[in-house]
Design a protein around this motif. Structure first.
Motif, mmCIF file in Angstrom:
data_model
loop_
_atom_site.group_PDB
_atom_site.id
_atom_site.type_symbol
_atom_site.label_atom_id
_atom_site.label_comp_id
_atom_site.label_asym_id
_atom_site.label_seq_id
_atom_site.Cartn_x
_atom_site.Cartn_y
_atom_site.Cartn_z
ATOM 1 N N ASP A 1 58.999 39.366 29.859
ATOM 2 C CA ASP A 1 57.384 38.738 30.237
ATOM 3 C C ASP A 1 57.410 37.994 31.461
ATOM 4 O OD1 ASP A 1 54.921 38.094 29.967
ATOM 5 O OD2 ASP A 1 55.104 36.616 28.529
ATOM 6 N N LEU A 2 57.148 38.578 32.515
ATOM 7 C CA LEU A 2 57.241 37.831 33.786
ATOM 8 C C LEU A 2 55.861 36.988 34.045
ATOM 9 C CD1 LEU A 2 58.504 40.788 36.043
ATOM 10 C CD2 LEU A 2 59.853 38.643 35.032
ATOM 11 N N GLY A 3 54.813 37.081 33.179
ATOM 12 C CA GLY A 3 53.578 36.210 33.358
ATOM 13 C C GLY A 3 52.765 36.962 34.436
ATOM 14 N N ILE A 4 52.988 38.274 34.483
ATOM 15 C CA ILE A 4 52.101 38.901 35.710
ATOM 16 C C ILE A 4 51.138 39.387 35.000
ATOM 17 C CG2 ILE A 4 51.989 40.477 37.441
ATOM 18 C CD1 ILE A 4 54.973 39.994 38.112
ATOM 19 N N ASP A 5 49.760 39.465 35.282
ATOM 20 C CA ASP A 5 48.374 39.902 34.643
ATOM 21 C C ASP A 5 48.348 41.219 35.527
ATOM 22 O OD1 ASP A 5 45.992 40.873 33.534
ATOM 23 O OD2 ASP A 5 45.179 39.153 34.476
ATOM 24 N N THR A 6 48.819 42.334 34.780
ATOM 25 C CA THR A 6 48.650 43.598 35.474
ATOM 26 C C THR A 6 47.238 44.400 35.347
ATOM 27 O OG1 THR A 6 49.413 44.636 33.501
ATOM 28 C CG2 THR A 6 51.192 44.339 35.052
ATOM 29 N N SER A 7 46.367 43.328 34.858
ATOM 30 C CA SER A 7 44.778 44.041 34.898
ATOM 31 C C SER A 7 44.391 43.916 36.279
ATOM 32 C CB SER A 7 44.160 43.327 33.571
ATOM 33 O OG SER A 7 44.167 42.267 33.773
ATOM 34 N N THR A 8 45.051 43.179 37.085
ATOM 35 C CA THR A 8 44.246 42.786 38.360
ATOM 36 C C THR A 8 44.894 43.382 39.523
ATOM 37 O OG1 THR A 8 45.805 40.731 38.534
ATOM 38 C CG2 THR A 8 43.845 40.325 37.429
ATOM 39 N N PRO A 9 44.242 43.536 40.551
ATOM 40 C CA PRO A 9 44.914 44.169 41.850
ATOM 41 C C PRO A 9 46.281 43.654 42.243
ATOM 42 C CG PRO A 9 42.523 44.131 42.079
ATOM 43 C CD PRO A 9 42.889 43.248 40.673
ATOM 44 N N ILE A 10 46.060 42.141 42.272
ATOM 45 C CA ILE A 10 47.200 41.475 42.758
ATOM 46 C C ILE A 10 48.480 41.375 41.536
ATOM 47 C CG2 ILE A 10 48.088 38.978 43.168
ATOM 48 C CD1 ILE A 10 46.303 39.695 45.221
ATOM 49 N N GLY A 11 47.970 41.344 40.531
ATOM 50 C CA GLY A 11 49.266 41.609 39.410
ATOM 51 C C GLY A 11 49.788 43.078 39.709
#
Length: 109
Positions: free
Chosen positions: A3-13
């Motif tokens: 868990d890298l704490g990256i929100d993959t639901s956003t373009p930046i993630g």
């Protein structure tokens, strides 16, 4: 799971995950290149020779068992070689397996 704490639901993630994957791919390719350079240097120095070939005597004994109709698994286990090794030997020698018979399941060693 990592868990890298990256929100993959956003373009930046998603971009962050893509960048991390690209960096990892570069690392893998760099390691492969370094390994190839090391192997080439070892070969040039005469220190990298690969596996020892199977002796002619052992090869002949294996082919005799193949021609007798012994099962490949039994031959491989007895001589401590892999199935592909036996099939490669057969191909190189032009050997074929005899038709299956009642006694083909008995290894004669």
């Amino acid at each position: 799971m990592l868990d890298l704490g990256i929100d993959t639901s956003t373009p930046i993630g998603r971009m962050m995950v893509t960048v991390i994957a690209a960096i990892d791919q570069m690392e893998v390719e760099t390691m492969k290149e370094c390994k190839a350079v090391g192997i080439d240097a070892a070969k040039a120095a005469g220190k990298y020779k690969g596996r020892k070939p199977i002796s002619d005597e052992k090869r002949e004994r294996i082919l005799v068992e193949v021609k007798r109709g012994s099962k490949i698994q039994m031959i491989a286990d007895h001589f401590k070689v892999s199935h592909p090794t036996i099939y490669n030997m057969m191909k190189a020698a032009g050997a074929t397996r005899p038709a299956p018979s009642e006694s083909s399941d008995r290894f004669r060693g």
